[in-house]
Design a protein around this motif. Sequence first.
Motif, PDB file in Angstrom:
ATOM      1  N   SER A 216     -33.282 -13.493  20.182  1.00 57.33           N
ATOM      2  CA  SER A 216     -31.937 -13.949  19.848  1.00 57.33           C
ATOM      3  C   SER A 216     -30.920 -13.229  20.717  1.00 57.33           C
ATOM      4  O   SER A 216     -31.134 -12.071  21.124  1.00 57.33           O
ATOM      5  CB  SER A 216     -31.641 -13.677  18.374  1.00 57.33           C
ATOM      6  OG  SER A 216     -30.260 -13.828  18.088  1.00 57.33           O
ATOM      7  N   ALA A 217     -29.808 -13.903  20.987  1.00 50.76           N
ATOM      8  CA  ALA A 217     -28.733 -13.278  21.753  1.00 50.76           C
ATOM      9  C   ALA A 217     -28.037 -12.179  20.962  1.00 50.76           C
ATOM     10  O   ALA A 217     -27.249 -11.417  21.532  1.00 50.76           O
ATOM     11  CB  ALA A 217     -27.711 -14.339  22.166  1.00 50.76           C
ATOM     12  N   VAL A 218     -28.324 -12.089  19.673  1.00 48.70           N
ATOM     13  CA  VAL A 218     -27.745 -11.020  18.847  1.00 48.70           C
ATOM     14  C   VAL A 218     -28.863 -10.157  18.257  1.00 48.70           C
ATOM     15  O   VAL A 218     -28.759  -9.673  17.132  1.00 48.70           O
ATOM     16  CB  VAL A 218     -26.853 -11.601  17.736  1.00 48.70           C
ATOM     17  CG1 VAL A 218     -25.607 -12.231  18.308  1.00 48.70           C
ATOM     18  CG2 VAL A 218     -27.624 -12.626  16.892  1.00 48.70           C
ATOM     19  N   ALA A 219     -29.912  -9.931  19.016  1.00 52.10           N
ATOM     20  CA  ALA A 219     -31.023  -9.105  18.556  1.00 52.10           C
ATOM     21  C   ALA A 219     -30.512  -7.714  18.175  1.00 52.10           C
ATOM     22  O   ALA A 219     -29.681  -7.141  18.889  1.00 52.10           O
ATOM     23  CB  ALA A 219     -32.082  -8.988  19.647  1.00 52.10           C
ATOM     24  N   PRO A 220     -30.983  -7.144  17.069  1.00 51.44           N
ATOM     25  CA  PRO A 220     -30.440  -5.875  16.579  1.00 51.44           C
ATOM     26  C   PRO A 220     -30.707  -4.679  17.472  1.00 51.44           C
ATOM     27  O   PRO A 220     -30.087  -3.630  17.292  1.00 51.44           O
ATOM     28  CB  PRO A 220     -31.123  -5.705  15.218  1.00 51.44           C
ATOM     29  CG  PRO A 220     -32.353  -6.540  15.290  1.00 51.44           C
ATOM     30  CD  PRO A 220     -32.006  -7.704  16.155  1.00 51.44           C
ATOM     31  N   VAL A 221     -31.613  -4.797  18.436  1.00 52.29           N
ATOM     32  CA  VAL A 221     -31.904  -3.664  19.316  1.00 52.29           C
ATOM     33  C   VAL A 221     -31.007  -3.646  20.543  1.00 52.29           C
ATOM     34  O   VAL A 221     -31.020  -2.687  21.317  1.00 52.29           O
ATOM     35  CB  VAL A 221     -33.381  -3.679  19.766  1.00 52.29           C
ATOM     36  CG1 VAL A 221     -34.307  -3.579  18.567  1.00 52.29           C
ATOM     37  CG2 VAL A 221     -33.687  -4.920  20.593  1.00 52.29           C
ATOM     38  N   ALA A 222     -30.228  -4.689  20.771  1.00 50.43           N
ATOM     39  CA  ALA A 222     -29.452  -4.810  22.009  1.00 50.43           C
ATOM     40  C   ALA A 222     -28.246  -3.878  21.994  1.00 50.43           C
ATOM     41  O   ALA A 222     -27.615  -3.665  20.959  1.00 50.43           O
ATOM     42  CB  ALA A 222     -28.995  -6.247  22.205  1.00 50.43           C
ATOM     43  N   GLY A 223     -27.940  -3.338  23.171  1.00 52.68           N
ATOM     44  CA  GLY A 223     -26.765  -2.504  23.342  1.00 52.68           C
ATOM     45  C   GLY A 223     -25.744  -3.207  24.212  1.00 52.68           C
ATOM     46  O   GLY A 223     -26.066  -4.161  24.928  1.00 52.68           O
ATOM     47  N   PRO A 224     -24.497  -2.739  24.195  1.00 48.60           N
ATOM     48  CA  PRO A 224     -23.430  -3.434  24.932  1.00 48.60           C
ATOM     49  C   PRO A 224     -23.642  -3.480  26.441  1.00 48.60           C
ATOM     50  O   PRO A 224     -23.150  -4.393  27.093  1.00 48.60           O
ATOM     51  CB  PRO A 224     -22.170  -2.635  24.561  1.00 48.60           C
ATOM     52  CG  PRO A 224     -22.669  -1.333  24.031  1.00 48.60           C
ATOM     53  CD  PRO A 224     -23.989  -1.599  23.419  1.00 48.60           C
ATOM     54  N   GLY A 225     -24.358  -2.524  27.002  1.00 48.19           N
ATOM     55  CA  GLY A 225     -24.558  -2.527  28.443  1.00 48.19           C
ATOM     56  C   GLY A 225     -25.865  -3.137  28.894  1.00 48.19           C
ATOM     57  O   GLY A 225     -26.181  -3.148  30.090  1.00 48.19           O
ATOM     58  N   ASP A 226     -26.645  -3.676  27.948  1.00 49.57           N
ATOM     59  CA  ASP A 226     -27.957  -4.233  28.284  1.00 49.57           C
ATOM     60  C   ASP A 226     -27.832  -5.604  28.939  1.00 49.57           C
ATOM     61  O   ASP A 226     -26.841  -6.316  28.736  1.00 49.57           O
ATOM     62  CB  ASP A 226     -28.818  -4.379  27.030  1.00 49.57           C
ATOM     63  CG  ASP A 226     -29.127  -3.055  26.360  1.00 49.57           C
ATOM     64  OD1 ASP A 226     -28.778  -2.012  26.944  1.00 49.57           O
ATOM     65  OD2 ASP A 226     -29.704  -3.070  25.256  1.00 49.57           O
ATOM     66  N   LEU A 227     -28.852  -5.957  29.685  1.00 52.16           N
ATOM     67  CA  LEU A 227     -28.995  -7.323  30.191  1.00 52.16           C
ATOM     68  C   LEU A 227     -29.977  -8.017  29.252  1.00 52.16           C
ATOM     69  O   LEU A 227     -31.179  -7.740  29.274  1.00 52.16           O
ATOM     70  CB  LEU A 227     -29.512  -7.329  31.622  1.00 52.16           C
ATOM     71  CG  LEU A 227     -29.768  -8.703  32.254  1.00 52.16           C
ATOM     72  CD1 LEU A 227     -28.545  -9.597  32.147  1.00 52.16           C
ATOM     73  CD2 LEU A 227     -30.195  -8.548  33.696  1.00 52.16           C
ATOM     74  N   LEU A 228     -29.460  -8.882  28.391  1.00 55.48           N
ATOM     75  CA  LEU A 228     -30.268  -9.496  27.345  1.00 55.48           C
ATOM     76  C   LEU A 228     -30.585 -10.941  27.694  1.00 55.48           C
ATOM     77  O   LEU A 228     -29.687 -11.732  27.986  1.00 55.48           O
ATOM     78  CB  LEU A 228     -29.517  -9.435  26.010  1.00 55.48           C
ATOM     79  CG  LEU A 228     -30.205 -10.069  24.794  1.00 55.48           C
ATOM     80  CD1 LEU A 228     -31.487  -9.325  24.454  1.00 55.48           C
ATOM     81  CD2 LEU A 228     -29.263 -10.075  23.604  1.00 55.48           C
ATOM     82  N   LEU A 229     -31.863 -11.293  27.650  1.00 60.55           N
ATOM     83  CA  LEU A 229     -32.344 -12.660  27.845  1.00 60.55           C
ATOM     84  C   LEU A 229     -33.065 -13.069  26.571  1.00 60.55           C
ATOM     85  O   LEU A 229     -33.888 -12.308  26.054  1.00 60.55           O
ATOM     86  CB  LEU A 229     -33.306 -12.723  29.037  1.00 60.55           C
ATOM     87  CG  LEU A 229     -32.764 -12.195  30.369  1.00 60.55           C
ATOM     88  CD1 LEU A 229     -33.895 -12.037  31.378  1.00 60.55           C
ATOM     89  CD2 LEU A 229     -31.694 -13.113  30.914  1.00 60.55           C
ATOM     90  N   SER A 230     -32.771 -14.253  26.063  1.00 66.47           N
ATOM     91  CA  SER A 230     -33.325 -14.616  24.755  1.00 66.47           C
ATOM     92  C   SER A 230     -34.031 -15.966  24.780  1.00 66.47           C
ATOM     93  O   SER A 230     -33.701 -16.857  25.559  1.00 66.47           O
ATOM     94  CB  SER A 230     -32.220 -14.632  23.697  1.00 66.47           C
ATOM     95  OG  SER A 230     -31.263 -15.626  23.969  1.00 66.47           O
ATOM     96  N   ALA A 231     -35.024 -16.073  23.894  1.00 62.46           N
ATOM     97  CA  ALA A 231     -35.759 -17.321  23.665  1.00 62.46           C
ATOM     98  C   ALA A 231     -36.242 -17.295  22.228  1.00 62.46           C
ATOM     99  O   ALA A 231     -36.742 -16.266  21.754  1.00 62.46           O
ATOM    100  CB  ALA A 231     -36.929 -17.464  24.634  1.00 62.46           C
ATOM    101  N   GLY A 232     -36.124 -18.403  21.518  1.00 61.98           N
ATOM    102  CA  GLY A 232     -36.422 -18.437  20.093  1.00 61.98           C
ATOM    103  C   GLY A 232     -37.898 -18.305  19.784  1.00 61.98           C
ATOM    104  O   GLY A 232     -38.769 -18.683  20.572  1.00 61.98           O
ATOM    105  N   VAL A 233     -38.180 -17.757  18.605  1.00 62.08           N
ATOM    106  CA  VAL A 233     -39.556 -17.665  18.118  1.00 62.08           C
ATOM    107  C   VAL A 233     -39.760 -18.686  17.005  1.00 62.08           C
ATOM    108  O   VAL A 233     -38.822 -19.056  16.294  1.00 62.08           O
ATOM    109  CB  VAL A 233     -39.891 -16.250  17.595  1.00 62.08           C
ATOM    110  CG1 VAL A 233     -39.751 -15.216  18.695  1.00 62.08           C
ATOM    111  CG2 VAL A 233     -39.029 -15.877  16.403  1.00 62.08           C
TER     112      VAL A 233
END
Length: 282
Positions: A216-233
């Motif tokens: 998810s684009a709002v995954a609880p482990v993500a930080g503000p400076g991370d490069l986050l790529l998401s795909a649904g499960v």
Amino acid sequence: MSEASAWLTRLFEGHRLTPTQRRIAQCLIRRPDEAPFLSSVELAGLAGVSQPSVTRFAVALGFDGYPALRRRLRESLRDGRAAAGPDDAGPPANVYQRAVLAEIGHLRQLAAALADTARIEEAGRLLAASRPLPVLGLRAAAAEAGGFAYFAAKVHPDVRLLTEGGSVLADRIEAAADAGASALLCFALPRHPREAAEALAVARGAGLRVVTVADSAVAPVAGPGDLLLSAGVGTGLSFDTACAPALLGRAVLEAMCDALPDAQSRLERFDARAAERGLFLG
């Protein structure tokens, strides 16, 4: 699938249910006409879970308790029967088919998201430049991390797989940073382990740029400076299915290969050595 089963499926979709709660949901979907009249004890027996698990299931869906959920089921069944026509049964689909169809939907969404390649190409450059490259995946995400690391090691000179938690995990992340790592790749899938968030905090504190493949684009482990790529499960079976995140991981690997100038020559050397040693049957 009957109209009642379809309504139950829609009710459960979008809720983060535990494997036990999913068993309860599947039990209700398989018995749409019987479901509104089952007591919590009867439902627990049919699903093979405890009675308190049924109560927690109802609360997870936003109800005050199981009686409130059962009242809603009865109202839905009554309204559905009044509205349904003789040919209103819908397309046939069992729980396995629905799981596959849901994954196809996630893959279509991923394909659309990848129309813009800027973020995944940035991820590839960050990972290609990191020496060494730590790859993190705990619990449910360990398989995705392991698959990525296995193939990445064919083209990257120093890949370090991190799939075990505990205090040693922080040591290994800090050791990678001390050895020159500039980025860390994390696979983060539900149910997100607390240790994963703690490990990423260590990585950020050590100055590593975190690239995360998540559900998810709002995954609880993500930080503000991370490069986050998401795909649904997929959540239609007792345990999550992660076809789209796994494919996204391979896409990140492809982008990393594109950013490594010697990736092709490394692959060719590996293939030559594998042929000499007779590693593969075909």
